[in-house]
Write a protein that holds these residues in place. Sequence first.
Motif, PDB file in Angstrom:
ATOM      1  N   GLN A  32      -5.815  -2.320   7.079  1.00 50.21           N
ATOM      2  CA  GLN A  32      -6.803  -1.714   7.975  1.00 50.21           C
ATOM      3  C   GLN A  32      -6.112  -0.817   9.008  1.00 50.21           C
ATOM      4  O   GLN A  32      -6.540   0.316   9.245  1.00 50.21           O
ATOM      5  N   SER A  33      -5.035  -1.330   9.606  1.00 51.96           N
ATOM      6  CA  SER A  33      -4.284  -0.533  10.584  1.00 51.96           C
ATOM      7  C   SER A  33      -3.642   0.669   9.922  1.00 51.96           C
ATOM      8  O   SER A  33      -3.643   1.774  10.482  1.00 51.96           O
ATOM      9  N   GLN A  88       4.409   5.334   1.704  1.00 56.05           N
ATOM     10  CA  GLN A  88       5.145   5.825   2.871  1.00 56.05           C
ATOM     11  C   GLN A  88       5.941   4.719   3.570  1.00 56.05           C
ATOM     12  O   GLN A  88       6.682   4.989   4.505  1.00 56.05           O
ATOM     13  N   ALA A  98      -4.616   2.277   7.210  1.00 62.68           N
ATOM     14  CA  ALA A  98      -5.654   3.267   6.899  1.00 62.68           C
ATOM     15  C   ALA A  98      -6.088   4.015   8.158  1.00 62.68           C
ATOM     16  O   ALA A  98      -6.267   5.236   8.137  1.00 62.68           O
ATOM     17  N   ALA A  99      -6.238   3.299   9.258  1.00 63.31           N
ATOM     18  CA  ALA A  99      -6.657   3.930  10.513  1.00 63.31           C
ATOM     19  C   ALA A  99      -5.614   4.934  11.014  1.00 63.31           C
ATOM     20  O   ALA A  99      -5.965   5.910  11.681  1.00 63.31           O
ATOM     21  N   GLN A 100      -4.334   4.687  10.675  1.00 61.99           N
ATOM     22  CA  GLN A 100      -3.254   5.581  11.104  1.00 61.99           C
ATOM     23  C   GLN A 100      -2.932   6.639  10.046  1.00 61.99           C
ATOM     24  O   GLN A 100      -2.016   7.444  10.237  1.00 61.99           O
ATOM     25  N   GLY A 101      -3.626   6.588   8.890  1.00 63.99           N
ATOM     26  CA  GLY A 101      -3.349   7.550   7.820  1.00 63.99           C
ATOM     27  C   GLY A 101      -2.085   7.238   7.047  1.00 63.99           C
ATOM     28  O   GLY A 101      -1.477   8.128   6.444  1.00 63.99           O
ATOM     29  N   ILE A 102      -1.672   5.981   7.051  1.00 65.93           N
ATOM     30  CA  ILE A 102      -0.445   5.555   6.359  1.00 65.93           C
ATOM     31  C   ILE A 102      -0.810   4.973   5.003  1.00 65.93           C
ATOM     32  O   ILE A 102      -1.724   4.155   4.891  1.00 65.93           O
ATOM     33  N   THR A 103      -0.070   5.386   3.982  1.00 68.96           N
ATOM     34  CA  THR A 103      -0.279   4.872   2.630  1.00 68.96           C
ATOM     35  C   THR A 103       0.906   3.998   2.234  1.00 68.96           C
ATOM     36  O   THR A 103       1.999   4.108   2.818  1.00 68.96           O
ATOM     37  N   HIS A 132       4.458  11.975   9.050  1.00 64.62           N
ATOM     38  CA  HIS A 132       3.614  11.750  10.228  1.00 64.62           C
ATOM     39  C   HIS A 132       4.154  12.482  11.458  1.00 64.62           C
ATOM     40  O   HIS A 132       3.769  12.168  12.593  1.00 64.62           O
TER      41      HIS A 132
END
Length: 178
Positions: free
Chosen positions: A139-140, A150, A142-147, A112
């Motif tokens: 939800q948070s 990670q 996914a919104a930040q592009g975190i899987t 990131h």
Amino acid sequence: MRLMTVVPLLLLAAPVAAQDVDWQLGPVFDSFGPHVAVEGVDAFAPDTQFSVAFDVAKAADEGARNRGMESAARFINMHVANGVAPDNIRVAVVVHGPAVFDLLSAEGWAAHDREDANGSAAMVREMLGHGVRFIVCGQSAAAQGITADQLIEGAEMDLSAMTAHAQLQQAGYTVNPF
């Protein structure tokens, strides 16, 4: 008029008085989670039970530990110092909003393009080792592009922070309001 003179003096004295507090670390976490002894408070019975969920949405300042997450460590330290058996304290930290970045592994952090290092990582890993649960709002994330891959090993992903809190409450956890 006298009140208008006394109040500013009390406000000026407050920082001086706060500096005299004897902050202690441990007995569970020796490098974070400071607490103070409180005169006149009786020790807890060793069989006292706590199941507490902490809600953390605010991210740490760059390079620093997340203060909301550290509050969970403080809770553990102060209660064990006052007689509660460590095995009788169940703590979960529900993380959402920008604070989800504070649960990234070194690889997730780099993915990131975050600068420096994750200032919360070592604390989180130590807390996980003591049975503290860290639950990430899906939800948070996914919104930040975190899987999930990670995250720091041991951190959990749930559908949402709301879901995590509902499930924890059903399991007997209370929500800490701080």
